[in-house]
Design an enzyme around this catalytic site. Sequence first.
Site, PDB file in Angstrom:
ATOM      1  N   SER A  22       0.848  -1.202   0.000  1.00 37.44           N
ATOM      2  CA  SER A  22       0.000   0.000   0.000  1.00 37.44           C
ATOM      3  C   SER A  22       0.875   1.240   0.000  1.00 37.44           C
ATOM      4  CB  SER A  22      -0.897   0.011   1.243  1.00 37.44           C
ATOM      5  OG  SER A  22      -1.572   1.247   1.377  1.00 37.44           O
ATOM      6  N   TYR A  71      -1.148  -0.430  10.473  1.00 36.23           N
ATOM      7  CA  TYR A  71      -1.371  -0.920   9.107  1.00 36.23           C
ATOM      8  C   TYR A  71      -0.210  -0.515   8.199  1.00 36.23           C
ATOM      9  CZ  TYR A  71      -3.541  -1.383   4.488  1.00 36.23           C
ATOM     10  OH  TYR A  71      -3.813  -1.718   3.179  1.00 36.23           O
TER      11      TYR A  71
END
Length: 256
Positions: free
Chosen positions: A141, A154
């Site tokens: 990501s 995350y």
Amino acid sequence: MAETITGKRLAWITGASSGIGRAVALKLADRGWQVAASARSVEKLNILAAERPGLIQAYPLDITDGWASSEVVRNIEQSLGSIDLALFSAGAYMRESARQFDAGQLAEMFNLNVVGTGHVLEAVMAPMIARRAGHIAVVASVAGYIGLPGGGVYGATKSALITLCEALRPQLEREGVVLQVINPGFVDTPMTKTNDFPMPFLIKEDEAADAIIKGLESSRFEIVFPWRMKVAMKLLAALPYPISLAVTRRMLRKEA
């Protein structure tokens, strides 16, 4: 991967029951690929397989189980043939705060997003290296570029995946295996629907899948999209800390 592929190639996709993994599985099947789809939800996998009968096969898997990951690869290759493309998109998302920081949640996220991905990497790398052929793509990501308030846990797992892929890329090249990392921005998936804040440059699952497939057809290491999110995050990550932290400080949300 060309438009003319007619089903003589095999892809294994984890996280295939929803989101990006599901969208890519359907698009590859539409191009004639045989797809082995893995996720924890047997029910969702069966629904997916029913949408492309004969082209998508369900192989349920919890990637946190290393032994099961290896067994699934063996089962796929015994039943369908050698895996040409492995796309690893299984993972979880959470937000955290300094006031309610939980090291246990941190460990759970790393166990799934990083160690779990390590399990499936281990399972496919050995046979691909032995054949001196194969293609691996790991979904990380843009959140892995820089720490953002609320996205530390995350983002840390995604940063770890990016670093791992950077290290493995030249080693696997030497063994005849291609490795790419996929860094999406915000994609409208069940995972991001839990967000209660504005998501800039949000794109649909189909758009993300198209960008991934286009990137897989290239030789570049990083597949990143949408381009405006790429530019914004890479610029922010390149700034000196006094400036970047001044920007991220403005992202802080009021805590009760």
